[in-house]
Write an enzyme that holds these catalytic residues in place. Structure first.
Site, short mmCIF file in Angstrom:
data_model
loop_
_atom_site.label_atom_id
_atom_site.label_comp_id
_atom_site.label_asym_id
_atom_site.label_seq_id
_atom_site.Cartn_x
_atom_site.Cartn_y
_atom_site.Cartn_z
CB SER A 15 -1.27 0.56 1.17
OG SER A 15 0.09 0.33 2.44
CG ASP A 57 7.44 -7.87 12.25
OD1 ASP A 57 8.42 -6.63 12.25
OD2 ASP A 57 7.30 -8.25 13.46
CB VAL A 58 10.61 -4.52 8.74
CG1 VAL A 58 9.98 -4.85 6.85
CG2 VAL A 58 10.01 -3.45 8.88
CB SER A 145 9.04 11.48 7.46
OG SER A 145 8.33 12.87 8.10
CE1 TYR A 158 6.32 7.84 10.38
CE2 TYR A 158 6.85 10.82 10.12
CZ TYR A 158 6.23 9.07 9.88
OH TYR A 158 6.66 9.08 8.46
CE LYS A 162 9.28 7.16 9.10
NZ LYS A 162 9.65 6.09 7.99
CB THR A 193 0.35 7.26 2.77
OG1 THR A 193 0.70 7.55 4.23
CG2 THR A 193 0.89 7.11 1.57
#
Length: 252
Positions: A15, A57-58, A145, A158, A162, A193
């Site tokens: 996605s 699952d990374v 990001s 987050y 990043k 997204t």
């Protein structure tokens, strides 16, 4: 590096930015392993495009190894695009108390540790490739990001994750230069997204209002076009490129 007939792994490929990248690579004749946790969406997209899906699952070493192994069954691994990530929002101290440590740890685990987990295993496979005429053996593309630089309210976890991806880009590129493997990072801005849709509306509104030009949310195909340019332009290495439509004023 040309894309046609090359093998790529795209994490988060079911996605959003990952799916946009998968579509672009497929249009250019690549063989792709979509690695994601969204099994139904991943299988549907892979079937539509004639590509391959693996549950991944990374943050798990065995899952990451399985994704790389699936790619190597298709041929030498030429590229990895890391799009897997999560973006829960929480203030450092909110109405219900302090930011939970579990949430912070999970965001770092998925976004930062998961990215490096895939990098290290993909690079080990790429190092065994016969080099191109340019000496290149592979390319790694990560997703950071603009929050790495301009984190908003509720983005402590987050933004930290990043910023870590931005920070590892240059040293990884330096580590792998002798093997002919490039490492680049894209720092998208406000993109339409599923991850964006999962943020509180007040956060979405604040972020969208910050875009001067073009005055719209980014689209997965915008991201995918930059992925394409990074792959085919072997002078791009060890850098993070912002993709946010921001017009930044010089410091006063």
């Amino acid at each position: 590096m040309q894309i046609a007939d090359k093998v790529f792994v795209v994490t988060g490929g079911a996605s959003g930015l990952g799916a946009g990248t998968v579509r672009m690579l497929s249009e250019h004749g690549a063989h792709i392993v979509l690695a994601d946790l969204q099994d139904e969406a991943g299988r549907v997209l892979a079937q539509e495009l004639g590509q391959h899906y693996v549950h991944c699952d990374v943050t798990r070493e065995d899952d990451a190894q399985a994704a790389i192994a699936a790619a190597l069954e298709l041929g030498p691994l030429a590229g990895l695009v890391n799009c897997a990530g999560i973006a829960p929002a929480a203030r450092t101290v909110g109405r219900n108390g302090p930011h939970t440590l579990d949430m912070f740890q999970k965001v770092i685990a998925v976004n930062l540790i998961g990215t490096f987990n895939m990098i290290r295993l993909a690079a080990a496979a790429m190092a065994l490739n016969t080099p191109e005429t340019t000496g290149e053996r592979g390319v790694l593309i990560n997703t950071a990001s603009v929050a790495a630089y301009d984190g908003q309210i509720g983005q402590a976890a987050y933004a930290a994750s990043k910023a870590g991806i931005v920070g590892l880009t240059l040293p990884v590129a330096r580590d792998l230069a002798r093997d002919g493997i490039r490492c680049m990072t894209i720092a998208p801005g406000i993109f339409a997204t599923p991850m964006m849709a999962g943020m509180p509306q007040e956060v979405q509104d604040s972020l969208a209002a910050s875009i001067p030009f073009p005055p719209r949310l980014g689209r997965p195909e915008d991201y995918a076009r930059l992925v394409h340019q990074i792959i085919v332009n072997d002078m791009l290495n060890g850098e993070t490129i912002r993709l946010d439509g921001a017009i930044r004023m010089p410091p006063k």
